[in-house]
Design a protein around this motif. Structure first.
Motif: not given
Length: 673
Positions: A579-594
């Motif tokens: 975006t104009e203001g930089g980078l955004c991370l709207p979604v971030f998920v990790l499986s419990c096996r990791a």
């Protein structure tokens, strides 16, 4: 009513004689509702004929014959009458109580002097009240796309579905104009339906198919052929629109050439004349539909074909098309009643089974000498459902040759509680095959009696409504996890240097790559099923992911892991938006096996590497009931808390430290300058 009338007429006949009087009383109960006030004021007499006479006829039919179809019709039409999304729960409950009390009174008054008949009315309304007010354990949001066939089906379906603990929340798209249908679908594309049902060529949808059911122009073959081709084309275009817009399971009818009728000789002759062209259209459509479904299924979408010929069965087309009742607004045919049990199963699976993760059973009691049951469980396993045996690991195995084997079960434990602990799964995700008391002991689980054939039909349908995708079988993941955990059992007693050496022996490889279109279904599933490490409690659709894959200012990152014990599969999804203001991370998920291997920091570092000079990196964050494991990730990586998440200023200034035991295979393009 005089006693002479009581002796002269049966209770059903008395109700029919009093039809107008009862109808006016029923109308008076609803005329102050906004949905009815205008039409009643315009023409009260016509309103009674259209809206309330059918209720009198249904009650009279039930009293006369005892046929429960009339009771189902009454309950179904009453549910439709009460449906009003503009009122809150309290007002809805008030309306139900007021309406049923007034209707019970109206029918009792019409049978004044006949205590036995009044008792039957009380018994009937007790059932009606229970069906309309009983609390269900699941609500199923269904989009019905088709003509008035679905209005028929709902009438026969409401009460039986409630017997399974399922309340139906329907949305109908019933225009006969195919273009209007597709326009309406576009407006509904983001609604959270559990399942979508499409009846492409029933009764009068699309309009070209309706023309083929009329006798005018019967002898003008070129025109009729044009309508036939147009009907198939429009029905297929609507199917394509559904497949493009909705990522829920889609049930599609394979139609038969049904013609509704009132059993007259004239209608029978008409049916014989119309049937050849209708057969041609349905054959042509079904052949094209089968090919389209196969192509879409290969891409990971879920379709279930409902073979109407199998539903009609021995009844035959003529019998299935007969009207059970006909008025201007209500005209259910036998076919609707025949479809209702099938749809009852569909609703039960959608409401009670989809979303569960595991089937637990006693292999000896449940599966011995039942190859069909074993085949059903194997299908579920292949589509991602975990199997667990209520038996000690290493105990004698009762399966027949080429049936299920011990290694098909991810857990072997003597009881359900230990299975849940071993696999780290909540009981609400369990289906327990047990004919004894398990339902009382584990109220959040779904307990099914394996001796009931219907339950195996439901399990088969469950498998049909799950996506068939490569790598869905997770049994090996759990076996590898057990081996991995045994390998690192001494970790708690190690210092950091010893732990690093131990983890290095795992030979952990994390591949971080950009998602392609083929990853959309798996990415959406992982996001929607992840609770513990889901930074923003995200829930998305496959279409939402597809729209972002390949977009110039977006990177959908997929994390895939493996170690010495085998592949872990897709373990993480991270969405990076510029975006104009930089980078955004709207979604971030990790499986419990990791968990525990530092892969979340490696994914975060990959996002940081995409930042340009001076750009900030902002991760969306919303605490939920379950996502405590991911709370410390951003602050430990140097982010500071801001409104709605965490922020790393000047992201290029310093790398995020990644665990030394991880080997990273990077396959992510930088953003263009």
């Amino acid at each position: 009513m005089a006693s002479a009338a009581i002796e002269q007429y049966s209770p059903a006949e008395r109700l029919r004689h009093a039809r107008n009087a009862i109808g006016r009383k029923l109308a008076a109960l609803v005329v102050d509702w906004p949905k009815y006030a205008g039409s009643f004021a315009d023409d009260p007499r016509r309103f009674v004929e259209l809206e309330t006479h059918a209720f009198v006829d249904y009650i009279a039919g039930y009293i006369a014959t005892g046929d429960e179809n009339y009771r189902h019709l009454y309950i179904g039409e009453k549910a439709k009458q009460l449906h009003d999304p503009t009122v809150d729960v309290q007002e809805h409950e008030r309306r139900v109580a007021h309406l049923l009390s007034g209707e019970r009174r109206a029918f009792r008054e019409a049978l004044d002097g006949d205590a036995a008949a009044q008792g039957r009315i009380d018994d009937l309304f007790d059932v009606v009240a229970h069906a309309l007010t009983a609390r269900a354990s699941a609500e199923v949001r269904v989009l019905f796309v088709g003509d008035c066939l679905y209005l028929d089906v709902i009438s026969f379906l409401t009460a039986p579905a409630l017997a399974d603990g399922v309340r139906l929340r329907p949305t109908f798209v019933t225009s006969h104009d195919a273009v209007d249908v597709r326009t309406a679908l576009g407006r509904l594309a983001d609604e959270p339906f559990d399942i979508v049902c499409y009846s492409p060529l029933n009764y009068a949808l699309p309009s070209d198919y309706s023309v083929l059911q009329r006798t005018p122009g019967l002898l003008h073959l070129p025109t009729r052929l044009d309508h036939a081709d147009a009907a198939v084309e429009q029905a297929l275009r609507t199917f394509d629109a559904l497949a493009d817009l909705f990522d829920r399971p889609i049930l599609v009818h394979q139609p038969v050439p049904l013609i509704r009728h009132q059993e007259s000789m004239k209608e029978r002759v008409r049916g014989r004349l119309l049937l050849p062209m209708l057969r041609r259209v349905t054959r042509q459509f079904n052949a094209a539909l089968t090919q389209r479904v196969a192509e879409r299924t290969a891409r990971g979408q879920v379709f279930h074909l409902l073979d109407e010929q199998a539903i009609v069965g021995e009844h035959g087309l003529w019998a299935a098309g007969r009207y059970l009742y006909r008025s201007d607004l209500q005209h259910p045919a036998v076919f609707g009643a025949l479809l209702a049990p099938y749809y009852r199963d569909v609703l039960t699976v959608a409401g009670r089974l989809l979303g569960r993760k595991l089937v637990a059973c006693d292999p000896g009691d449940t599966l011995r000498d039942h190859p069909g049951r074993q085949a059903t469980l194997l299908r579920l396993k292949q589509r991602g459902i975990i199997l667990a045996a209520r038996a000690e690991d290493g105990s004698p195995w009762p399966m027949a040759e080429r049936g299920l084997a011990p290694e098909d079960f991810a857990s072997h434990q003597p009881d359900v509680e230990r299975i849940a602990g071993h696999l780290n799964l909540k009981l609400k995700s369990f289906v327990i095959l047990d004919g004894r008391e398990a339902g009382e002991r584990f109220p959040t689980a779904l307990t099914l009696d394996p001796a009931d054939p219907r339950n195996w039909r439901l399990l088969d349908l469950w498998a049909d409504l799950l996506p068939a995708r490569p790598g869905a079988d997770r049994t090996d993941f759990y076996r590898q996890r057990d081996e991995r955990q045994r390998f690192i059992t001494a970790e708690a007693e190690m210092d950091a240097t010893q732990r690093d050496r131990l983890y290095a022996q795992l030979r952990l490889l994390l591949t971080i790559r950009e998602a392609g279109p083929e990853d959309a279904e798996r990415a959406a599933t992982l996001i929607n099923r992840t609770n513990q490490f889901n930074m923003a409690g995200s829930r998305v659709t496959r279409r939402w992911i597809e729209e972002r894959i390949g977009r110039g200012n977006v990177r959908v990152l997929i994390g895939e892991a493996a170690d010495r014990f085998g592949p872990m599969g897709t373990i993480g999804v991270l969405l990076v938006e510029r975006t104009e203001g930089g980078l955004c991370l709207p979604v971030f998920v990790l499986s419990c096996r990791a968990f525990g291997f530092g892969m979340e920091r490696a994914l975060l570092e990959e996002a940081r590497r995409l930042a340009g000079p001076g750009q900030a990196l902002t991760g969306a964050f919303r605490p939920t009931e379950h996502n405590q494991p991911c709370h410390p990730v951003y602050p430990k990586a140097g982010f500071v808390e801001v409104e709605g998440g965490w922020r790393l200023e000047s992201a290029t200034a310093k790398a995020i430290e990644v665990a030394p035991w991880l080997t990273i295979d990077r396959r992510v393009r930088p953003f263009e300058a």
